[in-house]
Write a protein that holds these residues in place. Structure first.
Motif, PDB file in Angstrom:
ATOM      1  N   ASP A  96       1.857 -47.910 -46.137  1.00  0.00           N
ATOM      2  CA  ASP A  96       2.696 -48.039 -47.334  1.00  0.00           C
ATOM      3  C   ASP A  96       3.400 -49.397 -47.354  1.00  0.00           C
ATOM      4  O   ASP A  96       3.465 -50.051 -48.394  1.00  0.00           O
ATOM      5  CB  ASP A  96       3.736 -46.912 -47.395  1.00  0.00           C
ATOM      6  N   ALA A  97       3.904 -49.819 -46.190  1.00  0.00           N
ATOM      7  CA  ALA A  97       4.559 -51.132 -46.118  1.00  0.00           C
ATOM      8  C   ALA A  97       3.562 -52.243 -46.427  1.00  0.00           C
ATOM      9  O   ALA A  97       3.892 -53.199 -47.134  1.00  0.00           O
ATOM     10  CB  ALA A  97       5.183 -51.336 -44.740  1.00  0.00           C
ATOM     11  N   GLY A  98       2.350 -52.130 -45.917  1.00  0.00           N
ATOM     12  CA  GLY A  98       1.320 -53.120 -46.195  1.00  0.00           C
ATOM     13  C   GLY A  98       0.949 -53.168 -47.666  1.00  0.00           C
ATOM     14  O   GLY A  98       0.788 -54.243 -48.248  1.00  0.00           O
ATOM     15  N   ARG A  99       0.829 -51.980 -48.281  1.00  0.00           N
ATOM     16  CA  ARG A  99       0.506 -51.932 -49.718  1.00  0.00           C
ATOM     17  C   ARG A  99       1.630 -52.541 -50.553  1.00  0.00           C
ATOM     18  O   ARG A  99       1.379 -53.090 -51.628  1.00  0.00           O
ATOM     19  CB  ARG A  99       0.209 -50.501 -50.153  1.00  0.00           C
ATOM     20  N   SER A 100       2.860 -52.466 -50.053  1.00  0.00           N
ATOM     21  CA  SER A 100       3.981 -53.039 -50.814  1.00  0.00           C
ATOM     22  C   SER A 100       3.904 -54.567 -50.869  1.00  0.00           C
ATOM     23  O   SER A 100       4.597 -55.193 -51.669  1.00  0.00           O
ATOM     24  CB  SER A 100       5.320 -52.595 -50.225  1.00  0.00           C
ATOM     25  N   LEU A 101       3.060 -55.175 -50.040  1.00  0.00           N
ATOM     26  CA  LEU A 101       2.874 -56.630 -50.057  1.00  0.00           C
ATOM     27  C   LEU A 101       1.917 -57.099 -51.144  1.00  0.00           C
ATOM     28  O   LEU A 101       1.918 -58.276 -51.505  1.00  0.00           O
ATOM     29  CB  LEU A 101       2.297 -57.094 -48.713  1.00  0.00           C
ATOM     30  N   ILE A 102       1.095 -56.211 -51.651  1.00  0.00           N
ATOM     31  CA  ILE A 102       0.047 -56.614 -52.594  1.00  0.00           C
ATOM     32  C   ILE A 102       0.629 -57.324 -53.810  1.00  0.00           C
ATOM     33  O   ILE A 102       0.201 -58.427 -54.167  1.00  0.00           O
ATOM     34  CB  ILE A 102      -0.813 -55.399 -53.019  1.00  0.00           C
ATOM     35  N   GLU A 103       1.613 -56.739 -54.452  1.00  0.00           N
ATOM     36  CA  GLU A 103       2.159 -57.334 -55.675  1.00  0.00           C
ATOM     37  C   GLU A 103       2.891 -58.650 -55.404  1.00  0.00           C
ATOM     38  O   GLU A 103       2.649 -59.633 -56.120  1.00  0.00           O
ATOM     39  CB  GLU A 103       3.067 -56.345 -56.411  1.00  0.00           C
ATOM     40  N   PRO A 104       3.772 -58.738 -54.389  1.00  0.00           N
ATOM     41  CA  PRO A 104       4.391 -60.050 -54.119  1.00  0.00           C
ATOM     42  C   PRO A 104       3.362 -61.137 -53.803  1.00  0.00           C
ATOM     43  O   PRO A 104       3.510 -62.278 -54.253  1.00  0.00           O
ATOM     44  CB  PRO A 104       5.299 -59.791 -52.912  1.00  0.00           C
ATOM     45  N   LEU A 105       2.307 -60.794 -53.056  1.00  0.00           N
ATOM     46  CA  LEU A 105       1.278 -61.789 -52.761  1.00  0.00           C
ATOM     47  C   LEU A 105       0.502 -62.169 -54.021  1.00  0.00           C
ATOM     48  O   LEU A 105       0.114 -63.325 -54.191  1.00  0.00           O
ATOM     49  CB  LEU A 105       0.332 -61.290 -51.671  1.00  0.00           C
ATOM     50  N   ARG A 106       0.284 -61.211 -54.908  1.00  0.00           N
ATOM     51  CA  ARG A 106      -0.393 -61.512 -56.182  1.00  0.00           C
ATOM     52  C   ARG A 106       0.458 -62.471 -57.019  1.00  0.00           C
ATOM     53  O   ARG A 106      -0.058 -63.443 -57.594  1.00  0.00           O
ATOM     54  CB  ARG A 106      -0.670 -60.220 -56.947  1.00  0.00           C
ATOM     55  N   ILE A 107       1.751 -62.222 -57.062  1.00  0.00           N
ATOM     56  CA  ILE A 107       2.656 -63.094 -57.818  1.00  0.00           C
ATOM     57  C   ILE A 107       2.658 -64.502 -57.221  1.00  0.00           C
ATOM     58  O   ILE A 107       2.565 -65.498 -57.946  1.00  0.00           O
ATOM     59  CB  ILE A 107       4.079 -62.493 -57.857  1.00  0.00           C
ATOM     60  N   LEU A 108       2.753 -64.592 -55.898  1.00  0.00           N
ATOM     61  CA  LEU A 108       2.741 -65.894 -55.233  1.00  0.00           C
ATOM     62  C   LEU A 108       1.417 -66.611 -55.459  1.00  0.00           C
ATOM     63  O   LEU A 108       1.383 -67.824 -55.701  1.00  0.00           O
ATOM     64  CB  LEU A 108       3.017 -65.720 -53.742  1.00  0.00           C
ATOM     65  N   SER A 109       0.315 -65.867 -55.423  1.00  0.00           N
ATOM     66  CA  SER A 109      -1.001 -66.446 -55.672  1.00  0.00           C
ATOM     67  C   SER A 109      -1.083 -67.009 -57.086  1.00  0.00           C
ATOM     68  O   SER A 109      -1.574 -68.127 -57.293  1.00  0.00           O
ATOM     69  CB  SER A 109      -2.077 -65.381 -55.451  1.00  0.00           C
ATOM     70  N   ASN A 110      -0.605 -66.243 -58.057  1.00  0.00           N
ATOM     71  CA  ASN A 110      -0.622 -66.718 -59.446  1.00  0.00           C
ATOM     72  C   ASN A 110       0.227 -67.976 -59.606  1.00  0.00           C
ATOM     73  O   ASN A 110      -0.152 -68.908 -60.318  1.00  0.00           O
ATOM     74  CB  ASN A 110      -0.146 -65.629 -60.397  1.00  0.00           C
ATOM     75  N   TRP A 111       1.383 -68.010 -58.922  1.00  0.00           N
ATOM     76  CA  TRP A 111       2.242 -69.186 -58.968  1.00  0.00           C
ATOM     77  C   TRP A 111       1.503 -70.388 -58.392  1.00  0.00           C
ATOM     78  O   TRP A 111       1.521 -71.479 -58.970  1.00  0.00           O
ATOM     79  CB  TRP A 111       3.532 -68.919 -58.187  1.00  0.00           C
ATOM     80  N   ALA A 112       0.856 -70.198 -57.237  1.00  0.00           N
ATOM     81  CA  ALA A 112       0.136 -71.298 -56.589  1.00  0.00           C
ATOM     82  C   ALA A 112      -0.982 -71.824 -57.476  1.00  0.00           C
ATOM     83  O   ALA A 112      -1.202 -73.039 -57.562  1.00  0.00           O
ATOM     84  CB  ALA A 112      -0.414 -70.841 -55.237  1.00  0.00           C
ATOM     85  N   ILE A 113      -1.689 -70.921 -58.141  1.00  0.00           N
ATOM     86  CA  ILE A 113      -2.773 -71.337 -59.045  1.00  0.00           C
ATOM     87  C   ILE A 113      -2.198 -72.127 -60.220  1.00  0.00           C
ATOM     88  O   ILE A 113      -2.719 -73.178 -60.596  1.00  0.00           O
ATOM     89  CB  ILE A 113      -3.573 -70.109 -59.527  1.00  0.00           C
ATOM     90  N   GLU A 114      -1.109 -71.639 -60.780  1.00  0.00           N
ATOM     91  CA  GLU A 114      -0.499 -72.306 -61.938  1.00  0.00           C
ATOM     92  C   GLU A 114       0.044 -73.689 -61.580  1.00  0.00           C
ATOM     93  O   GLU A 114      -0.114 -74.647 -62.339  1.00  0.00           O
ATOM     94  CB  GLU A 114       0.632 -71.445 -62.504  1.00  0.00           C
ATOM     95  N   PHE A 115       0.703 -73.804 -60.426  1.00  0.00           N
ATOM     96  CA  PHE A 115       1.376 -75.048 -60.077  1.00  0.00           C
ATOM     97  C   PHE A 115       0.578 -75.968 -59.152  1.00  0.00           C
ATOM     98  O   PHE A 115       1.052 -77.045 -58.795  1.00  0.00           O
ATOM     99  CB  PHE A 115       2.760 -74.753 -59.478  1.00  0.00           C
ATOM    100  N   ARG A 116      -0.643 -75.579 -58.820  1.00  0.00           N
ATOM    101  CA  ARG A 116      -1.471 -76.425 -57.959  1.00  0.00           C
ATOM    102  C   ARG A 116      -1.662 -77.823 -58.532  1.00  0.00           C
ATOM    103  O   ARG A 116      -1.475 -78.807 -57.815  1.00  0.00           O
ATOM    104  CB  ARG A 116      -2.816 -75.744 -57.695  1.00  0.00           C
TER     105      ARG A 116
END
Length: 131
Positions: A96-116
């Motif tokens: 459950d703790a690991g699954r809770s990381l999915i959304e924050p990592l998705r948000i960070l990934s989207n940020w990295a793609i946008e600001f690359r």
């Protein structure tokens, strides 16, 4: 005594802020690690066996994947289930703790793609001034 995490900084015991920063840094090092991000990404699709993970991730060595999975298991982010079969079968899955990381990592990934492009342009400008 109140929990130091919810206390006002000036009311915390001396040195506790430093200890909290160190602990937070260790956790962020774990979840921000290149291989951790890739393992969480793959396991977000469900349980995988070790060799399946290696194929899905690509480029990770056997040793590095083993170390990453052990660290994630130690931190309670990944579970390891061994089945008494021949040959032995072991599956890894997010807790459950690991699954809770999915959304924050998705948000960070989207940020990295946008600001690359912005970051790459800033790096190039900075580097050109350093010569």
């Amino acid at each position: 005594m109140k929990n130091a995490a919810v206390m006002h900084p000036k009311d915390r015991p001396e040195g506790s802020e430093h200890n909290e920063c160190r602990a937070l840094g260790q956790i962020l090092d774990r979840v921000g690690d290149k291989w951790t991000i890739m393992v969480v990404g793959v396991l977000s699709r469900g349980p995988f066996r070790f060799n399946q993970l290696m194929r899905e991730i690509g480029g990770v060595s056997h040793r590095m994947l083993t170390l990453t999975l052990r660290s994630l298991e130690r931190d309670g982010l990944v579970s390891r289930t061994a089945y008494a079969t021949i040959p032995p079968k072991v599956e890894y899955a997010l807790t459950d703790a690991g699954r809770s990381l999915i959304e924050p990592l998705r948000i960070l990934s989207n940020w990295a793609i946008e600001f690359r492009p912005v970051i790459e342009k800033a790096r190039a400008e900075f580097d050109s001034r350093q010569v």
